[in-house]
Design a protein around this motif. Structure first.
Motif, PDB file in Angstrom:
ATOM      1  N   THR A   1       5.246 -20.094   6.633  1.00 30.69           N
ATOM      2  CA  THR A   1       6.460 -19.410   6.182  1.00 30.69           C
ATOM      3  C   THR A   1       6.649 -19.581   4.680  1.00 30.69           C
ATOM      4  O   THR A   1       6.958 -18.641   3.961  1.00 30.69           O
ATOM      5  N   LEU A   2       6.439 -20.820   4.247  1.00 28.07           N
ATOM      6  CA  LEU A   2       6.588 -21.073   2.816  1.00 28.07           C
ATOM      7  C   LEU A   2       5.587 -20.243   2.023  1.00 28.07           C
ATOM      8  O   LEU A   2       5.907 -19.670   0.998  1.00 28.07           O
TER       9      LEU A   2
ATOM     10  N   THR B   1       6.554 -16.440   2.192  1.00 32.16           N
ATOM     11  CA  THR B   1       7.726 -16.055   1.417  1.00 32.16           C
ATOM     12  C   THR B   1       7.512 -16.314  -0.063  1.00 32.16           C
ATOM     13  O   THR B   1       8.320 -15.945  -0.881  1.00 32.16           O
ATOM     14  N   GLY B   2       6.413 -16.968  -0.383  1.00 38.29           N
ATOM     15  CA  GLY B   2       6.045 -17.125  -1.783  1.00 38.29           C
ATOM     16  C   GLY B   2       6.828 -18.199  -2.484  1.00 38.29           C
ATOM     17  O   GLY B   2       7.742 -18.789  -1.930  1.00 38.29           O
ATOM     18  N   CYS B   3       6.433 -18.481  -3.684  1.00 36.12           N
ATOM     19  CA  CYS B   3       7.143 -19.480  -4.448  1.00 36.12           C
ATOM     20  C   CYS B   3       7.874 -18.792  -5.601  1.00 36.12           C
ATOM     21  O   CYS B   3       7.844 -17.591  -5.747  1.00 36.12           O
ATOM     22  N   SER B   4       8.497 -19.592  -6.392  1.00 37.39           N
ATOM     23  CA  SER B   4       9.359 -19.004  -7.409  1.00 37.39           C
ATOM     24  C   SER B   4       8.626 -18.707  -8.707  1.00 37.39           C
ATOM     25  O   SER B   4       9.235 -18.414  -9.712  1.00 37.39           O
ATOM     26  N   GLY B   5       7.330 -18.796  -8.700  1.00 35.42           N
ATOM     27  CA  GLY B   5       6.580 -18.560  -9.926  1.00 35.42           C
ATOM     28  C   GLY B   5       6.665 -17.110 -10.363  1.00 35.42           C
ATOM     29  O   GLY B   5       7.245 -16.262  -9.703  1.00 35.42           O
TER      30      GLY B   5
ATOM     31  N   PRO C   1       5.884 -13.315 -11.047  1.00 37.72           N
ATOM     32  CA  PRO C   1       5.176 -12.324 -10.234  1.00 37.72           C
ATOM     33  C   PRO C   1       3.840 -11.962 -10.878  1.00 37.72           C
ATOM     34  O   PRO C   1       3.686 -12.036 -12.090  1.00 37.72           O
TER      35      PRO C   1
ATOM     36  N   ILE D   1      13.814 -21.241   9.516  1.00 35.99           N
ATOM     37  CA  ILE D   1      12.986 -20.329   8.720  1.00 35.99           C
ATOM     38  C   ILE D   1      13.835 -19.158   8.216  1.00 35.99           C
ATOM     39  O   ILE D   1      13.748 -18.766   7.050  1.00 35.99           O
TER      40      ILE D   1
ATOM     41  N   PHE E   1      16.035 -20.363   5.494  1.00 36.58           N
ATOM     42  CA  PHE E   1      15.180 -20.551   4.317  1.00 36.58           C
ATOM     43  C   PHE E   1      14.899 -19.216   3.629  1.00 36.58           C
ATOM     44  O   PHE E   1      15.061 -19.064   2.421  1.00 36.58           O
TER      45      PHE E   1
ATOM     46  N   ARG F   1      16.264 -17.805  -0.090  1.00 32.77           N
ATOM     47  CA  ARG F   1      15.299 -17.428  -1.116  1.00 32.77           C
ATOM     48  C   ARG F   1      15.468 -15.962  -1.532  1.00 32.77           C
ATOM     49  O   ARG F   1      15.479 -15.632  -2.707  1.00 32.77           O
TER      50      ARG F   1
ATOM     51  N   THR G   1      13.268 -12.044  -8.898  1.00 33.65           N
ATOM     52  CA  THR G   1      12.436 -10.996  -9.504  1.00 33.65           C
ATOM     53  C   THR G   1      12.853  -9.625  -8.947  1.00 33.65           C
ATOM     54  O   THR G   1      13.492  -9.545  -7.899  1.00 33.65           O
TER      55      THR G   1
ATOM     56  N   ALA H   1      18.112 -20.221  -8.470  1.00 38.52           N
ATOM     57  CA  ALA H   1      16.954 -19.330  -8.337  1.00 38.52           C
ATOM     58  C   ALA H   1      15.675 -19.943  -8.900  1.00 38.52           C
ATOM     59  O   ALA H   1      14.598 -19.400  -8.707  1.00 38.52           O
TER      60      ALA H   1
ATOM     61  N   GLN I   1       8.679 -26.940  -6.376  1.00 37.74           N
ATOM     62  CA  GLN I   1       8.046 -25.658  -6.633  1.00 37.74           C
ATOM     63  C   GLN I   1       8.966 -24.456  -6.388  1.00 37.74           C
ATOM     64  O   GLN I   1       8.743 -23.392  -6.958  1.00 37.74           O
ATOM     65  N   PHE I   2       9.942 -24.630  -5.514  1.00 34.38           N
ATOM     66  CA  PHE I   2      10.718 -23.484  -5.048  1.00 34.38           C
ATOM     67  C   PHE I   2      12.111 -23.451  -5.677  1.00 34.38           C
ATOM     68  O   PHE I   2      12.546 -24.437  -6.266  1.00 34.38           O
ATOM     69  N   PRO I   3      12.814 -22.322  -5.516  1.00 34.16           N
ATOM     70  CA  PRO I   3      14.177 -22.251  -6.048  1.00 34.16           C
ATOM     71  C   PRO I   3      15.033 -23.402  -5.548  1.00 34.16           C
ATOM     72  O   PRO I   3      14.944 -23.787  -4.382  1.00 34.16           O
TER      73      PRO I   3
END
Lengths: 412, 317
Positions: free
Chosen positions: A28-29, A32-36, A38, B108, B111, B115, B121, B154, B207-209
């Motif tokens: 799932t992670l 849904t991708g990360c925040s880096g 695009p 999930i 989550f 996000r 973006t 974010a 790594q994530f928001p």
């Protein structure tokens, strides 16, 4: 023995389930991708027509060039020769780092130079003939909205909520708005310059449309809506036209910043694209022009520019985020079609369907839907009777404006 | 399939979160905290069952240990006795997994909604638009206010405070849940779990928001509170030393003698007992402690079983 087997199986099942849980979480992670940043965006194209002296034999002669310059999904500028072979004339990779210079707005042409802002926070100035990078300026913020080049300045909207004005020649900063600090939210909308009022207009995610003096950057007025403003405003006549995420499309007096229509037009979903205008008065039968704007509710609407009254609409198969295109169906030297010289409204939906519609009656399709095969979010461009459509996966095709057929695929 | 997922789970949670943000004056940070608490409370019955199962597992540890000592490497007997013990205490070996399985889709969806609602973006914002209801209150709140305390929800926390908080709260929760054991392999495994999970989530938060980090922290804190009221501090405070072999054996005799474990074990020796065929003294399976004879009205099978045990004890003497 049976009991033992059952317990063994249960223990193994438990282990398997826990493994599945962990794997599902990671999947799932990952999905849904990360925040880096695009890796791809959607930019668009422009047509550059110019004459240049070249040496042929012993003589210097004027030669005409027509290039289609495309901001690619992976951060390059590519120029194609539209006059001859449609071969690539030059390719410029904008970013020198491993991160793509992802663009979400079409490049802009001014005085032989292309200006484009990238999500990596850099504004590039590129020679439109050679593709050489002339200069660039790096900001501390992402850039999503397109730049506007006018009044000898480059106006750059930023994610941090500041509009910068740079000297178009050397990219030195002239001013910024707000002069200190930032707006309450991002500026993802492309600004538009109006020579008549000498103002620059732009929308912000703080729900306001701002009008600034284009030379000094001083605030002239701000008009508040009920939602974020993400598209480029259209200046036509005495008004500024723009849509908002509150699902309303507004007309505001461009000098005073007061509403020009009694009520804004209400759609079923966000407006996130620039409107276009068709102002051939004798043809459209209106006292004023007709405004065409697409919505995320899948419809393209035709509104009276004077009153905001809905004239008609056409429902596509998906949301519309690419600016519609007004194009002639036939060239001056071509035989006219059945519908004489009326242009065609070309509209692309985000699922890759392209439609050719009659401007005076959107419910009439001039030609059947073309299935492009890729989502389309980039604004289209036109040269003579060819419309250039750029898909989110990099397909670039020329389509005939009179029948919607793919005339050629330039890139895939 | 994705459509069903969106319609049933993702869209309702996402829209509810945005409505909550509106309720809290546009603060998406407070909305995340509120939706996390709401979801955790809504799933309390399931969590309660899971915690009960965990608690019961704690309680039978001495008995399990005694069984381990008794059967050593006999995997077959150990498994059977363990299963019987589980059954007697109403523990399902999968008892703690099913609640997790049920909760996982909701986690999930939560989550994903956090996000996507932040839409850092244009791609995210485009995706978000397809999940929103046509309610004015929802559309007017987009984009959401992403500043909360020192965080931009974010983007990842630039000061690394949130990942540390996530690590600490998850470690506390893991520690409270951990089952005490003397088995070095199990101890090592527990230790790994206690460190791996918090480290993994702290890394994800890096790594994530940071909106997700807020969700992780609040969810862990709510979990700690629930666990505290159900089970106390669990493995977080220094537990009593594990019972010695003799103590464990005594516990087994006192509390398990009438259990199905005993029944199973006695059945194992049926042949041996029947060969000896005598005995007037009731003993436990362990054969070194006399216990009172059960009342006559406990049934024929019980009497027969006790007879077998008695005879076995006599033989051992």
């Amino acid at each position: 023995m049976a009991t033992w087997r059952r317990s063994e199986i249960k223990a193994k099942l438990k282990l398997a389930l826990i493994t599945i849980l962990v794997l599902t979480l990671f999947a799932t992670l990952a999905l849904t991708g990360c925040s880096g940043a695009p890796k791809i965006g959607w930019a668009g194209s422009l047509v550059h027509k110019y004459t240049r002296q070249v040496t042929e034999g012993d003589q210097q002669v004027d030669k005409e060039f027509v290039s289609l310059i495309v901001g690619t999904v992976d951060g390059k500028l590519v120029a194609y020769d539209l006059l001859n072979s449609r071969d690539t004339r030059w390719t410029t990779i904008l970013s020198n780092t491993s991160t793509n210079a992802v663009m979400y707005s079409a490049p802009v042409l001014s005085d032989g130079y292309i200006y484009v802002g990238s999500y990596n926070g850099t504004v590039y100035k590129v020679n439109a003939h050679s593709g050489d990078k002339e200069s660039s300026v790096i900001l501390d913020s992402n850039i999503v909205g397109g730049v506007e080049v006018a009044n000898d300045m480059v106006y750059v909207p930023t994610d941090e909520g500041v509009l910068y004005a740079y000297n178009a020649d050397n990219l030195d900063k002239e001013w910024q708005y707000p002069a200190t600090g930032t707006l309450d939210d991002k500026i993802w909308g492309t600004p538009v310059f109006d020579a008549d009022s000498n103002m620059i207009y732009f929308g912000s995610f703080d729900k306001k449309l701002y009008a600034l003096d284009a030379t000094s950057g001083e605030l002239e007025w701000a008009f508040e809506t009920g939602g974020a403003i993400g598209g480029k405003p259209l200046v036509y006549g005495d008004n500024v036209y723009f849509g908002s995420f509150d699902r309303k499309f507004y007309a505001v007096d461009k000098m005073k910043g007061i509403k020009a229509w009694d009520e804004p037009f209400m759609a079923g979903d966000w407006f996130w694209t620039e409107a276009i205008v068709y102002d051939s008065t004798p043809d459209n039968g209106e006292d004023d022009g007709l405004i065409y704007v697409g919505s995320l509710d899948k419809n393209i609407y035709s509104l009276s520019a004077a009153s905001g009254t809905l004239k008609n609409s056409f429902k596509t198969s998906a949301s519309i985020t690419a600016r519609p295109l007004l194009a002639m169906q036939w060239g001056d030297d071509e035989i006219w079609g059945n519908d004489d010289d009326e242009p065609v409204i070309i509209v692309a939906s985000s699922n890759g369907s392209v439609y050719g519609l009659r401007p005076t009656n959107l419910s009439t399709q001039e030609w059947n839907t073309l299935s492009f095969g890729q989502p389309i979010q980039s604004p289209m461009s036109v040269y003579e009777t060819k419309a250039f459509v750029y898909g989110n996966s990099g397909k670039l095709a020329a389509i005939n404006t009179h029948n919607g057929q793919e005339a050629s695929i330039i890139a895939e | 399939m994705i459509e069903i997922w969106n319609v049933i789970l993702l869209n309702p949670i996402m829209n509810l979160t945005i409505v909550l943000a509106n309720f809290f004056g546009g603060s998406f940070g407070l909305a995340i905290i509120a939706i996390t608490i709401i979801v955790r409370l809504a799933m309390f019955p399931i969590t309660k069952k899971q915690l009960k199962s965990t608690k019961a597992m704690h309680e039978i540890q001495p008995k399990l240990k005694a069984l381990q000592k008794k059967f050593g490497g006999d995997r077959q007997k150990m498994s059977a006795a363990t299963m019987a013990l589980y059954k007697e205490h109403g523990i399902s070996p999968l008892g703690c997994v099913w609640p997790m399985l049920i909760q996982l889709p909701i986690w999930i969806a939560l989550f994903q909604s956090i996000r996507q609602a932040l839409a850092a973006t244009p791609h995210d914002l485009m995706a978000l638009s397809s999940h929103l209801y046509s309610w004015g209150v929802v559309n007017q709140n987009i984009p959401l206010e992403s500043n909360f305390l020192w965080l931009n929800l974010a983007t990842p926390d630039p000061y690394f405070i949130l990942p540390i908080l996530v690590g600490i709260t998850m470690w506390v929760q893991q520690k409270m849940t951990a089952q005490p054991t003397d088995d070095p392999a199990q101890k090592k495994s527990n230790m790994m779990m206690q460190l791996m999970f918090p480290a993994m989530f702290a890394f994800i938060t890096l790594q994530f928001p940071s909106g997700l980090g807020v969700y992780f922290v609040v969810s862990a804190i709510v979990g700690i509170i629930m666990q505290y009221f159900m089970m106390g501090w669990g493995g977080l405070v220094k537990s009593k030393p594990m019972p010695t072999y003799k103590q464990s054996r005594k516990q087994i005799e006192e509390s398990v003698i009438d259990s199905k474990v005993e029944e199973y074990l006695s059945d194992e020796d049926e042949d041996e007992d029947e060969e000896n065929g005598e005995g007037d003294e009731k003993s436990s399976y362990w054969g070194d402690k006399k216990v009172e004879q059960p009342p006559q009205n406990q049934g024929k099978r019980k009497g027969r079983k006790d007879g077998r045990i008695r005879s076995r004890r006599k033989n051992r003497r």
